[in-house]
Design a protein around this motif. Sequence first.
Motif, PDB file in Angstrom:
ATOM      1  N   MET A 279       0.836  -1.193   0.000  1.00 42.61           N
ATOM      2  CA  MET A 279       0.000   0.000   0.000  1.00 42.61           C
ATOM      3  C   MET A 279       0.876   1.249   0.000  1.00 42.61           C
ATOM      4  SD  MET A 279      -2.810   1.224   2.834  1.00 42.61           S
ATOM      5  CE  MET A 279      -3.626   2.801   2.670  1.00 42.61           C
ATOM      6  N   VAL A 280       0.502   2.270  -0.787  1.00 45.89           N
ATOM      7  CA  VAL A 280       1.252   3.519  -0.868  1.00 45.89           C
ATOM      8  C   VAL A 280       0.673   4.521   0.137  1.00 45.89           C
ATOM      9  CG1 VAL A 280       1.968   5.401  -2.366  1.00 45.89           C
ATOM     10  CG2 VAL A 280       1.748   3.100  -3.301  1.00 45.89           C
ATOM     11  N   PHE A 281       1.543   5.026   1.019  1.00 49.57           N
ATOM     12  CA  PHE A 281       1.110   5.994   2.021  1.00 49.57           C
ATOM     13  C   PHE A 281       1.315   7.406   1.487  1.00 49.57           C
ATOM     14  CE2 PHE A 281       2.419   2.287   4.541  1.00 49.57           C
ATOM     15  CZ  PHE A 281       1.252   2.059   5.244  1.00 49.57           C
ATOM     16  N   SER A 282       0.366   8.282   1.788  1.00 45.34           N
ATOM     17  CA  SER A 282       0.539   9.684   1.444  1.00 45.34           C
ATOM     18  C   SER A 282       1.567  10.299   2.385  1.00 45.34           C
ATOM     19  CB  SER A 282      -0.794  10.428   1.549  1.00 45.34           C
ATOM     20  OG  SER A 282      -1.221  10.480   2.897  1.00 45.34           O
ATOM     21  N   LYS A 283       2.082  11.469   2.009  1.00 45.95           N
ATOM     22  CA  LYS A 283       3.081  12.137   2.832  1.00 45.95           C
ATOM     23  C   LYS A 283       2.502  12.503   4.191  1.00 45.95           C
ATOM     24  CE  LYS A 283       6.149  16.156   2.887  1.00 45.95           C
ATOM     25  NZ  LYS A 283       6.590  17.371   2.155  1.00 45.95           N
ATOM     26  N   ASP A 284       1.249  12.993   4.204  1.00 43.72           N
ATOM     27  CA  ASP A 284       0.620  13.372   5.471  1.00 43.72           C
ATOM     28  C   ASP A 284       0.403  12.162   6.369  1.00 43.72           C
ATOM     29  OD1 ASP A 284       0.615  16.007   4.864  1.00 43.72           O
ATOM     30  OD2 ASP A 284      -1.506  16.148   4.367  1.00 43.72           O
ATOM     31  N   ASN A 285      -0.062  11.051   5.784  1.00 39.95           N
ATOM     32  CA  ASN A 285      -0.286   9.840   6.584  1.00 39.95           C
ATOM     33  C   ASN A 285       1.018   9.331   7.179  1.00 39.95           C
ATOM     34  OD1 ASN A 285      -3.061   9.736   6.107  1.00 39.95           O
ATOM     35  ND2 ASN A 285      -3.020   7.527   5.780  1.00 39.95           N
ATOM     36  N   MET A 286       2.081   9.334   6.376  1.00 45.33           N
ATOM     37  CA  MET A 286       3.378   8.871   6.876  1.00 45.33           C
ATOM     38  C   MET A 286       3.876   9.773   8.003  1.00 45.33           C
ATOM     39  SD  MET A 286       5.650   6.586   6.798  1.00 45.33           S
ATOM     40  CE  MET A 286       5.165   5.714   5.308  1.00 45.33           C
ATOM     41  N   THR A 287       3.693  11.087   7.841  1.00 39.76           N
ATOM     42  CA  THR A 287       4.086  12.025   8.905  1.00 39.76           C
ATOM     43  C   THR A 287       3.286  11.764  10.171  1.00 39.76           C
ATOM     44  OG1 THR A 287       4.597  13.715   7.240  1.00 39.76           O
ATOM     45  CG2 THR A 287       4.326  14.463   9.516  1.00 39.76           C
ATOM     46  N   GLY A 288       1.975  11.545  10.020  1.00 36.77           N
ATOM     47  CA  GLY A 288       1.124  11.264  11.178  1.00 36.77           C
ATOM     48  C   GLY A 288       1.518   9.985  11.885  1.00 36.77           C
ATOM     49  N   ILE A 289       1.855   8.941  11.111  1.00 33.44           N
ATOM     50  CA  ILE A 289       2.268   7.661  11.703  1.00 33.44           C
ATOM     51  C   ILE A 289       3.558   7.837  12.501  1.00 33.44           C
ATOM     52  CG2 ILE A 289       3.132   5.349  11.166  1.00 33.44           C
ATOM     53  CD1 ILE A 289       1.226   5.356   8.751  1.00 33.44           C
ATOM     54  N   ILE A 290       4.532   8.532  11.912  1.00 35.04           N
ATOM     55  CA  ILE A 290       5.816   8.738  12.596  1.00 35.04           C
ATOM     56  C   ILE A 290       5.625   9.535  13.883  1.00 35.04           C
ATOM     57  CG2 ILE A 290       8.070   9.871  12.417  1.00 35.04           C
ATOM     58  CD1 ILE A 290       8.004   9.232   9.414  1.00 35.04           C
ATOM     59  N   LEU A 291       4.800  10.591  13.816  1.00 41.26           N
ATOM     60  CA  LEU A 291       4.550  11.402  15.001  1.00 41.26           C
ATOM     61  C   LEU A 291       3.820  10.599  16.078  1.00 41.26           C
ATOM     62  CD1 LEU A 291       3.504  14.776  13.319  1.00 41.26           C
ATOM     63  CD2 LEU A 291       5.555  14.361  14.703  1.00 41.26           C
ATOM     64  N   ALA A 292       2.858   9.764  15.672  1.00 39.27           N
ATOM     65  CA  ALA A 292       2.126   8.937  16.638  1.00 39.27           C
ATOM     66  C   ALA A 292       3.062   7.933  17.310  1.00 39.27           C
ATOM     67  CB  ALA A 292       0.980   8.211  15.947  1.00 39.27           C
ATOM     68  N   LEU A 293       3.978   7.357  16.527  1.00 39.31           N
ATOM     69  CA  LEU A 293       4.942   6.407  17.097  1.00 39.31           C
ATOM     70  C   LEU A 293       5.901   7.116  18.047  1.00 39.31           C
ATOM     71  CD1 LEU A 293       5.789   4.222  13.948  1.00 39.31           C
ATOM     72  CD2 LEU A 293       4.292   3.637  15.868  1.00 39.31           C
ATOM     73  N   LEU A 294       6.385   8.301  17.660  1.00 37.80           N
ATOM     74  CA  LEU A 294       7.268   9.074  18.542  1.00 37.80           C
ATOM     75  C   LEU A 294       6.544   9.451  19.833  1.00 37.80           C
ATOM     76  CD1 LEU A 294       9.119  11.465  16.058  1.00 37.80           C
ATOM     77  CD2 LEU A 294      10.094   9.567  17.358  1.00 37.80           C
ATOM     78  N   SER A 295       5.276   9.810  19.694  1.00 38.66           N
ATOM     79  CA  SER A 295       4.484  10.154  20.874  1.00 38.66           C
ATOM     80  C   SER A 295       4.403   8.968  21.833  1.00 38.66           C
ATOM     81  CB  SER A 295       3.078  10.581  20.447  1.00 38.66           C
ATOM     82  OG  SER A 295       2.227  10.719  21.569  1.00 38.66           O
ATOM     83  N   SER A 296       4.150   7.771  21.306  1.00 39.90           N
ATOM     84  CA  SER A 296       4.057   6.574  22.144  1.00 39.90           C
ATOM     85  C   SER A 296       5.380   6.283  22.835  1.00 39.90           C
ATOM     86  CB  SER A 296       3.627   5.373  21.291  1.00 39.90           C
ATOM     87  OG  SER A 296       2.341   5.556  20.766  1.00 39.90           O
ATOM     88  N   VAL A 297       6.487   6.452  22.093  1.00 36.52           N
ATOM     89  CA  VAL A 297       7.808   6.178  22.673  1.00 36.52           C
ATOM     90  C   VAL A 297       8.107   7.143  23.818  1.00 36.52           C
ATOM     91  CG1 VAL A 297      10.290   6.240  22.227  1.00 36.52           C
ATOM     92  CG2 VAL A 297       8.755   5.151  20.588  1.00 36.52           C
ATOM     93  N   PHE A 298       7.889   8.432  23.601  1.00 43.36           N
ATOM     94  CA  PHE A 298       8.217   9.432  24.621  1.00 43.36           C
ATOM     95  C   PHE A 298       7.290   9.313  25.831  1.00 43.36           C
ATOM     96  CE2 PHE A 298      10.571  11.652  21.257  1.00 43.36           C
ATOM     97  CZ  PHE A 298      11.697  12.014  21.959  1.00 43.36           C
ATOM     98  N   ILE A 299       5.981   9.126  25.588  1.00 40.97           N
ATOM     99  CA  ILE A 299       5.047   9.021  26.706  1.00 40.97           C
ATOM    100  C   ILE A 299       5.309   7.747  27.502  1.00 40.97           C
ATOM    101  CG2 ILE A 299       2.617   8.698  27.313  1.00 40.97           C
ATOM    102  CD1 ILE A 299       1.903  10.558  25.021  1.00 40.97           C
ATOM    103  N   GLY A 300       5.534   6.630  26.789  1.00 44.04           N
ATOM    104  CA  GLY A 300       5.838   5.381  27.486  1.00 44.04           C
ATOM    105  C   GLY A 300       7.116   5.470  28.294  1.00 44.04           C
ATOM    106  N   ALA A 301       8.143   6.118  27.712  1.00 47.51           N
ATOM    107  CA  ALA A 301       9.419   6.260  28.419  1.00 47.51           C
ATOM    108  C   ALA A 301       9.285   7.174  29.624  1.00 47.51           C
ATOM    109  CB  ALA A 301      10.484   6.792  27.471  1.00 47.51           C
ATOM    110  N   SER A 302       8.435   8.194  29.523  1.00 45.36           N
ATOM    111  CA  SER A 302       8.308   9.153  30.624  1.00 45.36           C
ATOM    112  C   SER A 302       7.778   8.489  31.884  1.00 45.36           C
ATOM    113  CB  SER A 302       7.386  10.302  30.215  1.00 45.36           C
ATOM    114  OG  SER A 302       6.049   9.871  30.066  1.00 45.36           O
ATOM    115  N   PHE A 303       6.873   7.505  31.733  1.00 40.93           N
ATOM    116  CA  PHE A 303       6.357   6.808  32.903  1.00 40.93           C
ATOM    117  C   PHE A 303       7.458   6.023  33.613  1.00 40.93           C
ATOM    118  CE2 PHE A 303       2.224   7.218  30.657  1.00 40.93           C
ATOM    119  CZ  PHE A 303       1.517   7.809  31.677  1.00 40.93           C
ATOM    120  N   ILE A 304       8.315   5.389  32.820  1.00 42.87           N
ATOM    121  CA  ILE A 304       9.390   4.591  33.414  1.00 42.87           C
ATOM    122  C   ILE A 304      10.426   5.483  34.074  1.00 42.87           C
ATOM    123  CG2 ILE A 304      11.164   2.870  32.941  1.00 42.87           C
ATOM    124  CD1 ILE A 304       8.245   1.927  32.671  1.00 42.87           C
ATOM    125  N   ILE A 305      10.789   6.590  33.402  1.00 38.99           N
ATOM    126  CA  ILE A 305      11.765   7.517  33.980  1.00 38.99           C
ATOM    127  C   ILE A 305      11.226   8.098  35.277  1.00 38.99           C
ATOM    128  CG2 ILE A 305      12.981   9.684  33.621  1.00 38.99           C
ATOM    129  CD1 ILE A 305      14.061   7.350  32.009  1.00 38.99           C
TER     130      ILE A 305
END
Length: 373
Positions: free
Chosen positions: A1-27
């Motif tokens: 499947m071909v992702f649009s530029k906006d969708n790819m940006t949204g996916i990357i931002l959502a993944l970064l959000s999960s990483v930072f929020i998940g890490a913040s609880f542990i820290i």
Amino acid sequence: MVFSKDNMTGIILALLSSVFIGASFIIKKKGLRRAAVVSGVRAGVGGYSYLLEPLWWIGMITILEFTVNQLSTLLVLLICFMIFSMIVGEIANFVAYAFAPAVLVTPLGALSIIVSAVLAQIILKEKLHPLGILGCVLCIIGSVVIVVHAPQEHPISSVKEIWYMATQKAFLLYMGSVIVLVFILVFYFAPQCGHSNVLVFTGICSLMGSLSVMSVKALGTSLKLTVEGKNQLIYPETWAFMFIVAVCVVTQMNYLNKALDTFNTAVVSPIYYVMFTTLTIVASVIMFKDWDGQNIGSITSEICGFIVVLSGTILLHVTKDVERSSSFRGNYTPSSPSLSTRLCNSNGESHKHEEEHESYSEEADSRRQDLQV
């Protein structure tokens, strides 16, 4: 499947959000453990409810003024990194809604649970239950299915377009139903059974949360267009969405705080995630027509992926509570009740009070031993 530029940006931002929020609880948990060792003051039992307390955040900021003299430099760095992770995670999550559909961004929030679970095993040496590992795998599989079959973001050129979507009959009916249900829950059910039924407070949070996400997406898109050179701040619709975001978020956080303070976190978290995510997807499909133009196969795959993510999330929370209860109670007592048992038995309230009583008893015994020495 071909992702649009906006969708790819949204996916990357959502993944970064999960990483930072998940890490913040542990820290944060790591910092609290170090603070307890140095100062002898424990954070107490009650899940993550203190994250929603204004005094807790004030304390986290003001503690920097005197921690250098009382605690280690590493603890100060942990606190700073925790605050930084929370801020970056929430900003990334906010911006993600401006680039990708809510039916894609919202379910990916479950990945923060996986980040927390993995980092807890690595950094905090907390053993992850085999079923918890299965829950992580299910969350990943479900998220991949959702990403692959997610709809493309519809191009929007003005906040007035979003306002038109928000004032169409279908969404007005949904919004009116949400407001009526919230008023009924707040003024009728909350005083009567709010402290005995977990669905009351979480229901209010989830209903208001679905409206807040729609407003956040509208506001984020407006700011995105403004940055691109199409000033949307001159329109009253932008400020109206900003006001709606403020009202919805304050209400949502208020009742989520009540839910976390009243019931066991292992009960509140999966129920809240299921209700909030489901209602958000429904609201997005109605307002932004996310499924328009998609075939039945893609829509069915998204729903199945969402169900898989929900299953993994619930499994992670339930097994996490079993492991924690086992470590508290020891091998000679029964393990923590199941989620269904706690829902039928005061929705986990009595179980939470038992954990608090045991924690306070252990702390009292420890202090008596110190006095004797």
